[in-house]
Design a protein around this motif. Structure first.
Motif, mmCIF file in Angstrom:
data_model
loop_
_atom_site.group_PDB
_atom_site.id
_atom_site.type_symbol
_atom_site.label_atom_id
_atom_site.label_comp_id
_atom_site.label_asym_id
_atom_site.label_seq_id
_atom_site.Cartn_x
_atom_site.Cartn_y
_atom_site.Cartn_z
ATOM 1 N N TYR A 125 1.008 -0.828 0.561
ATOM 2 C CA TYR A 125 0.034 -0.239 -0.019
ATOM 3 C C TYR A 125 1.283 1.462 -0.265
ATOM 4 O O TYR A 125 0.554 2.390 -1.077
ATOM 5 C CB TYR A 125 -1.139 -0.233 0.691
ATOM 6 N N GLY A 126 2.077 1.861 0.309
ATOM 7 C CA GLY A 126 2.699 2.659 0.854
ATOM 8 C C GLY A 126 3.879 2.395 -0.698
ATOM 9 O O GLY A 126 3.585 3.325 -0.829
ATOM 10 N N LEU A 127 4.163 1.935 -1.408
ATOM 11 C CA LEU A 127 4.705 1.437 -2.287
ATOM 12 C C LEU A 127 3.736 2.123 -3.731
ATOM 13 O O LEU A 127 3.887 3.392 -4.214
ATOM 14 C CB LEU A 127 4.934 0.240 -3.002
ATOM 15 N N ALA A 128 2.255 2.080 -3.094
ATOM 16 C CA ALA A 128 0.748 2.605 -4.200
ATOM 17 C C ALA A 128 0.974 4.027 -4.021
ATOM 18 O O ALA A 128 1.214 4.646 -5.089
ATOM 19 C CB ALA A 128 -0.355 1.761 -3.855
ATOM 20 N N VAL A 129 1.316 4.129 -2.926
ATOM 21 C CA VAL A 129 1.112 5.565 -2.487
ATOM 22 C C VAL A 129 2.164 6.210 -3.229
ATOM 23 O O VAL A 129 1.944 7.493 -4.408
ATOM 24 C CB VAL A 129 1.148 5.868 -1.282
ATOM 25 N N SER A 132 1.979 6.747 -6.910
ATOM 26 C CA SER A 132 0.969 7.140 -7.688
ATOM 27 C C SER A 132 1.279 8.937 -7.170
ATOM 28 O O SER A 132 1.032 9.955 -8.461
ATOM 29 C CB SER A 132 -0.516 7.281 -6.019
ATOM 30 N N ILE A 133 1.933 9.124 -6.180
ATOM 31 C CA ILE A 133 2.952 10.404 -6.028
ATOM 32 C C ILE A 133 3.826 10.538 -6.811
ATOM 33 O O ILE A 133 4.063 12.103 -7.485
ATOM 34 C CB ILE A 133 2.730 10.875 -3.986
ATOM 35 N N THR A 134 4.578 9.768 -7.216
ATOM 36 C CA THR A 134 5.722 10.028 -8.432
ATOM 37 C C THR A 134 5.175 9.589 -9.664
ATOM 38 O O THR A 134 5.687 9.971 -10.342
ATOM 39 C CB THR A 134 6.869 9.499 -7.676
ATOM 40 N N GLY A 135 3.623 10.361 -9.861
ATOM 41 C CA GLY A 135 2.651 9.475 -11.700
ATOM 42 C C GLY A 135 3.647 8.598 -12.016
ATOM 43 O O GLY A 135 3.390 8.347 -13.502
ATOM 44 N N LEU A 141 -0.735 0.927 -9.632
ATOM 45 C CA LEU A 141 -2.054 0.071 -10.087
ATOM 46 C C LEU A 141 -1.451 -1.365 -9.128
ATOM 47 O O LEU A 141 -2.067 -2.071 -8.609
ATOM 48 C CB LEU A 141 -2.286 0.170 -11.372
ATOM 49 N N SER A 142 -0.264 -2.107 -9.615
ATOM 50 C CA SER A 142 0.126 -3.056 -9.350
ATOM 51 C C SER A 142 0.485 -3.405 -7.418
ATOM 52 O O SER A 142 -0.550 -4.123 -7.130
ATOM 53 C CB SER A 142 2.004 -3.119 -10.180
ATOM 54 N N HIS A 143 0.677 -2.196 -7.215
ATOM 55 C CA HIS A 143 1.294 -2.549 -5.318
ATOM 56 C C HIS A 143 0.135 -2.723 -5.413
ATOM 57 O O HIS A 143 -0.773 -3.249 -4.106
ATOM 58 C CB HIS A 143 1.986 -1.193 -5.660
ATOM 59 N N ASN A 166 -3.560 11.525 -7.915
ATOM 60 C CA ASN A 166 -3.263 11.519 -9.311
ATOM 61 C C ASN A 166 -3.869 10.356 -10.126
ATOM 62 O O ASN A 166 -3.876 10.014 -11.447
ATOM 63 C CB ASN A 166 -1.639 11.465 -9.276
ATOM 64 N N MET A 167 -4.435 9.523 -9.229
ATOM 65 C CA MET A 167 -4.846 7.775 -10.029
ATOM 66 C C MET A 167 -6.641 8.577 -10.056
ATOM 67 O O MET A 167 -7.206 7.270 -11.150
ATOM 68 C CB MET A 167 -5.244 6.890 -9.253
ATOM 69 N N VAL A 168 -7.540 8.881 -10.270
ATOM 70 C CA VAL A 168 -8.551 9.261 -9.760
ATOM 71 C C VAL A 168 -9.616 9.139 -11.551
ATOM 72 O O VAL A 168 -10.481 8.937 -10.885
ATOM 73 C CB VAL A 168 -9.760 10.571 -9.150
ATOM 74 N N ASP A 169 -8.999 9.642 -12.684
ATOM 75 C CA ASP A 169 -9.395 9.985 -13.669
ATOM 76 C C ASP A 169 -8.615 8.816 -14.103
ATOM 77 O O ASP A 169 -9.326 8.200 -15.480
ATOM 78 C CB ASP A 169 -9.060 10.804 -14.552
ATOM 79 N N ASP A 170 -8.543 7.157 -13.325
ATOM 80 C CA ASP A 170 -8.092 6.762 -14.175
ATOM 81 C C ASP A 170 -9.131 5.579 -14.327
ATOM 82 O O ASP A 170 -9.100 4.971 -12.240
ATOM 83 C CB ASP A 170 -6.138 5.885 -13.822
#
Length: 182
Positions: A125-129, A132-135, A141-143, A166-170
């Motif tokens: 979850y931390g990696l996913a965040v 997301s922050i770093t684009g 998504l994988s993490h 950053n991911m909400v429109d994906d």
């Protein structure tokens, strides 16, 4: 006549001073470039020495950059000597780095914890965040998918987590968080 000679001498003196200053600035920029290369090569001790030597004579526009690189080098030296008793301590450190904007250090620490504890959903979850922050949307998504696989409650948490802005429109993100919607 005397005034014209004095003015000409004064101009020559100013030109000489200006040329000397330009030469000194060029040398300072060259030293600065060499020091930055040392930082990039992870030769932090040498970089600190070079930057500290440059500081007293550096042009004003380089002074703050030199100080920033010195601080970065010192931080890098300090982090290489860090030791953690548990994966949780390393995770906490990684999240602190993430919150301070030191993304590469955070990624390095989180990946190390993921290697040590591959079933730790909170690490993914931390990696996913972080991703997301770093684009890095695909990595995010994988993490996040892995975090949800390990602990389905992460799906609910991600739905209201502002770090995924950053991911909400994906559409892949929406599909992952709301799989029940046709």
């Amino acid at each position: 006549m005397q005034e014209a000679k004095a003015a000409a001498a004064s101009r020559k003196k100013l030109e000489a001073v200006s040329k000397a200053q330009a030469h000194a600035n060029a040398a300072a920029y060259q030293q600065y470039q060499s020091a930055v290369q040392l930082v990039q090569q992870a030769k932090y001790d040498k970089a600190i020495t070079a930057l500290e030597k440059l500081l007293p004579s550096a042009p004003p526009e380089l002074v703050e950059r030199c100080r920033m690189y010195i601080a970065t080098c010192r931080r890098q030296i300090a982090t290489t000597s860090l030791e953690f008793d548990t994966p949780e301590e390393r995770y906490d450190y990684a999240i602190a780095q993430l919150n301070q904007g030191f993304y590469e250090e955070a990624r390095e620490q989180l990946m190390a914890v993921a290697g040590d504890v591959p079933q730790a959903d909170y690490v993914f979850y931390g990696l996913a965040v972080l991703d997301s922050i770093t684009g890095r949307s695909q990595d995010s998504l994988s993490h996040l998918s892995r975090a949800i696989e390990l602990n389905p409650r992460n799906r609910l948490q991600a739905r209201s987590d502002g770090d995924f802005q950053n991911m909400v429109d994906d559409p892949r993100f929406t599909e992952l968080l709301y799989p029940e919607i046709p």
